[in-house]
Design a protein around this motif. Structure first.
Motif, PDB file in Angstrom:
ATOM      1  N   MET A  62      33.953  57.193  39.422  1.00 21.24           N
ATOM      2  CA  MET A  62      32.387  57.245  38.801  1.00 21.24           C
ATOM      3  C   MET A  62      31.969  55.542  39.936  1.00 21.24           C
ATOM      4  N   ARG A  63      30.730  55.490  40.239  1.00 24.56           N
ATOM      5  CA  ARG A  63      30.021  54.814  40.551  1.00 24.56           C
ATOM      6  C   ARG A  63      28.792  53.968  40.340  1.00 24.56           C
ATOM      7  N   LYS A  81      31.204  49.597  26.391  1.00 21.36           N
ATOM      8  CA  LYS A  81      31.868  48.524  26.784  1.00 21.36           C
ATOM      9  C   LYS A  81      32.770  50.102  28.078  1.00 21.36           C
ATOM     10  N   GLN A  82      33.428  50.960  27.292  1.00 22.70           N
ATOM     11  CA  GLN A  82      33.719  51.957  28.928  1.00 22.70           C
ATOM     12  C   GLN A  82      32.952  52.130  29.889  1.00 22.70           C
ATOM     13  N   GLY A  83      31.517  52.715  29.449  1.00 22.45           N
ATOM     14  CA  GLY A  83      30.217  52.610  30.417  1.00 22.45           C
ATOM     15  C   GLY A  83      30.299  51.132  31.343  1.00 22.45           C
ATOM     16  N   VAL A  84      30.106  50.520  30.528  1.00 23.78           N
ATOM     17  CA  VAL A  84      30.372  49.173  31.366  1.00 23.78           C
ATOM     18  C   VAL A  84      31.530  48.609  32.078  1.00 23.78           C
ATOM     19  N   LEU A  85      32.929  49.474  32.325  1.00 23.06           N
ATOM     20  CA  LEU A  85      33.649  48.811  32.283  1.00 23.06           C
ATOM     21  C   LEU A  85      33.745  49.464  33.745  1.00 23.06           C
ATOM     22  N   THR A  86      33.115  51.512  34.108  1.00 27.30           N
ATOM     23  CA  THR A  86      33.095  52.225  34.818  1.00 27.30           C
ATOM     24  C   THR A  86      32.318  51.812  35.634  1.00 27.30           C
ATOM     25  N   LEU A 117      31.193  48.687  36.232  1.00 26.57           N
ATOM     26  CA  LEU A 117      31.773  47.302  36.786  1.00 26.57           C
ATOM     27  C   LEU A 117      32.949  47.648  37.724  1.00 26.57           C
ATOM     28  N   ASN A 118      33.681  48.812  37.734  1.00 24.71           N
ATOM     29  CA  ASN A 118      34.881  49.732  38.387  1.00 24.71           C
ATOM     30  C   ASN A 118      33.776  50.003  39.782  1.00 24.71           C
ATOM     31  N   GLY A 119      33.304  50.647  39.421  1.00 23.93           N
ATOM     32  CA  GLY A 119      32.344  51.130  40.907  1.00 23.93           C
ATOM     33  C   GLY A 119      31.478  50.508  41.686  1.00 23.93           C
ATOM     34  N   ILE A 120      31.398  49.028  41.155  1.00 26.40           N
ATOM     35  CA  ILE A 120      31.189  47.693  41.672  1.00 26.40           C
ATOM     36  C   ILE A 120      32.080  47.216  43.005  1.00 26.40           C
ATOM     37  N   TYR A 121      33.055  47.039  41.552  1.00 25.24           N
ATOM     38  CA  TYR A 121      34.232  46.823  42.739  1.00 25.24           C
ATOM     39  C   TYR A 121      34.369  47.581  44.066  1.00 25.24           C
ATOM     40  N   SER A 168      42.228  41.418  34.166  1.00 27.92           N
ATOM     41  CA  SER A 168      40.676  41.928  33.740  1.00 27.92           C
ATOM     42  C   SER A 168      40.600  43.438  32.643  1.00 27.92           C
ATOM     43  N   LEU A 169      39.572  43.290  32.659  1.00 33.62           N
ATOM     44  CA  LEU A 169      39.696  44.829  32.047  1.00 33.62           C
ATOM     45  C   LEU A 169      40.441  45.943  32.021  1.00 33.62           C
ATOM     46  N   LEU A 170      40.083  46.263  33.613  1.00 35.85           N
ATOM     47  CA  LEU A 170      40.287  47.503  34.302  1.00 35.85           C
ATOM     48  C   LEU A 170      41.746  47.714  34.666  1.00 35.85           C
ATOM     49  N   THR A 171      41.925  49.029  34.612  1.00 36.34           N
ATOM     50  CA  THR A 171      43.639  49.710  35.038  1.00 36.34           C
ATOM     51  C   THR A 171      43.169  50.006  36.894  1.00 36.34           C
ATOM     52  N   GLY A 172      44.369  48.990  36.941  1.00 32.79           N
ATOM     53  CA  GLY A 172      44.487  48.517  39.166  1.00 32.79           C
ATOM     54  C   GLY A 172      45.386  47.714  38.958  1.00 32.79           C
ATOM     55  N   PRO A 173      46.051  47.483  39.732  1.00 38.48           N
ATOM     56  CA  PRO A 173      46.828  46.063  40.187  1.00 38.48           C
ATOM     57  C   PRO A 173      45.512  44.802  40.083  1.00 38.48           C
ATOM     58  N   ALA A 174      46.916  44.090  39.162  1.00 32.08           N
ATOM     59  CA  ALA A 174      45.602  43.141  39.013  1.00 32.08           C
ATOM     60  C   ALA A 174      45.219  42.182  40.106  1.00 32.08           C
ATOM     61  N   TYR A 175      46.158  42.135  41.610  1.00 29.99           N
ATOM     62  CA  TYR A 175      44.825  41.545  42.594  1.00 29.99           C
ATOM     63  C   TYR A 175      44.100  42.289  43.573  1.00 29.99           C
ATOM     64  N   SER A 176      43.650  43.056  42.687  1.00 28.95           N
ATOM     65  CA  SER A 176      42.548  44.280  42.936  1.00 28.95           C
ATOM     66  C   SER A 176      40.764  43.292  41.892  1.00 28.95           C
TER      67      SER A 176
END
Length: 491
Positions: free
Chosen positions: A1-2, A45-50, A52-56, A223-231
């Motif tokens: 989701m972006r 919080k979940q909406g904001v994290l979604t 933020l993930n979209g920004i990446y 980070s609070l996001l799910t995925g590799p830390a280096y991302s």
């Protein structure tokens, strides 16, 4: 989701002329056919994290795209073009997407880079929305809020910095950096209609640095996001960005100190001589010294949505990317330099004097298979420290840092302090090739562009200073904002 559906805010977008519907993300689509408002999305919080993930995701797509990923190395002379296949078998030609830019003749009314400009400001607006909504979250701790804001501030600064590299002359172009920088946006479109003017280069860099310093005060452990830390951006990779900004600003002491901090305190060490080539060849993990690599997009089944291999990859004699190393670059490496092993040498059919002949082309191993975009790694920090040390007249440190990189590569070590400026510049060109630095290094050092092998441009050379060292502000954006001044020499 972006992030961000702008259709309801078309009037704002048209007035400011900074974003476009096509470039904006759609993080409001939480489920197929289900959309919510911005205020609803960013109220949790979940909406904001979604978001933020979209920004990446947007940022990765923006820097990985052909228009930016090849820019600095192509303009500077590290890259040339591979021959065509199919009906264009063996023919060397400039890809349409970058044809005008490559010839230092981009046009404001149909700029090759209009998408990069527009999408960069879309990402910045997305960051500003995150920053405006995060403090009001009731289901996030203060530490969590700070972490979210730290990453948003860093991405905002990074996007502005990349824009300044492409659309503003290097910091030292004028003695006091009073020449035009870029528009620096710190409020989202929801704050109302504005007609922003471009800051000076000095003001632009001050704002970038302020954002990064503010971010560094907010970072937590992860980070609070799910995925590799280096991302995801962290305190360490943010400092790496800050060191790069200071270097571009010619703030030598701060560049030295910040790079030194990253080298000593990031928790990473340089990839060893033994693992250097195999580390780059690993299709699934970044080089061990990587501070930040944006992960490539994958769908639910794991299928890759795009990677740098689209431009640099080699699969077969009828399936390969458009960009290969120039002989100008290859000739810089000594025979025993292990970095020469980072090239796949492939014979390809090429049309020469209307005759098909096989010629060898050098594809980089850095971006084969499914690589991510390498934004920051530790080698660059050693070379930032070396360049800053040179300007601070600390020649022992210059030699030590260059020799650290050369020793790993089995290259000849520096034994004296002659021509250290050239040594630093050339070591950056070799070590960081295809990672988006060369043309910006040329501009920062006030050097001329000289492209020899494989250059098929109308302008293979460009003398510094030149108004063509920057690109035009896309005319569509300028026309929508009367305060947006065009770069000199463009309409």
């Amino acid at each position: 989701m972006r992030l961000i559906q702008y259709k309801n805010y078309l009037a704002l977008i048209l007035v400011l002329g900074i974003m476009s519907l096509q470039s904006c993300s759609d993080f409001l689509e939480q489920e197929p056919g289900t959309k919510v408002s911005i205020t609803e999305q960013l109220a949790t919080k979940q909406g904001v994290l979604t978001a933020l993930n979209g920004i990446y995701s947007d940022l990765e797509e923006n820097v990985r795209g052909e228009r930016f990923a090849v820019y600095a190395d192509l303009q500077g002379g590290n890259l040339k073009f591979s021959p065509g296949i199919g009906t264009s078998l063996g023919i060397l030609k400039i890809p349409t997407n970058i044809a005008n830019v490559y010839s230092f003749d981009d046009q404001s009314d149909d700029s090759n880079y209009s998408i990069f400009y527009t999408d960069s400001y879309a990402i910045i607006n997305e960051c500003n929305l995150i920053l405006e909504f995060t403090d009001a979250l009731t289901d996030a701790t203060e530490t969590e809020k700070k972490q979210i804001k730290a990453e948003a501030l860093t991405i905002r600064a990074y996007s502005h910095f990349l824009l300044s590299e492409v659309y503003s002359q290097n910091y030292g172009f004028t003695e006091d950096a009073s020449h035009l920088g870029i528009v620096y946006n710190t409020e989202s479109l929801l704050k109302g209609l504005k007609y922003p003017s471009r800051k000076t280069a000095a003001e632009t860099y001050s704002l970038i640095i302020a954002d990064l310093k503010n971010a560094l005060e907010l970072y937590s452990a992860s980070s609070l996001l799910t995925g590799p830390a280096y991302s995801f951006f962290s305190a360490a990779s943010t400092k790496a960005l800050l060191a790069r900004v200071y270097l571009s600003k010619s703030d030598w002491q701060n560049a030295f100190d910040t790079a030194d901090d990253v080298i000593k305190n990031s928790g990473l060490s340089l990839t060893t001589n033994t693992n250097y080539i195999s580390g780059w060849e690993n299709a699934n993990l970044p080089l061990s010294e990587t501070l930040l690599e944006f992960s490539i997009p994958r769908d639910a089944s794991g299928t890759v949505g795009g990677s740098l291999a689209a431009f640099f990859g080699y699969t077969t004699t009828t399936s390969f990317g458009s960009y290969v190393a120039s002989q100008d670059l290859i000739d810089l490496f000594e025979t025993n330099d292990i970095r020469k092993n980072l090239f796949l040498i492939k014979p390809l059919s090429t049309l020469v004097n209307e005759v098909q002949v096989n010629k060898n082309y050098y594809f980089t191993k850095k971006f084969q298979d499914n690589p991510g975009y390498v934004a920051f790694r530790l080698s660059e920090q050693y070379l930032i420290r070396a360049e800053a040390a040179l300007k601070l007249q600390n020649t022992d440190q210059v030699k030590a840092d260059i020799n650290t990189i050369r020793a790993r590569a089995n290259a000849t070590l520096l034994s004296n302090t002659e021509n250290l400026e050239d040594a630093v510049f050339l070591e950056r060109r070799k070590e960081l090739c295809f990672e988006g630095h060369l043309f910006f290094d040329i501009a920062r050092n006030k050097k001329n562009v000289q492209r020899n092998d494989g250059c098929i441009s109308n302008n293979c050379e460009m003398n510094y200073p030149s108004l063509k060292y920057v690109l035009p502000i896309p005319l569509a954006n300028k026309n929508l904002n009367s305060n947006l001044v065009q770069n000199e020499s463009y309409n």
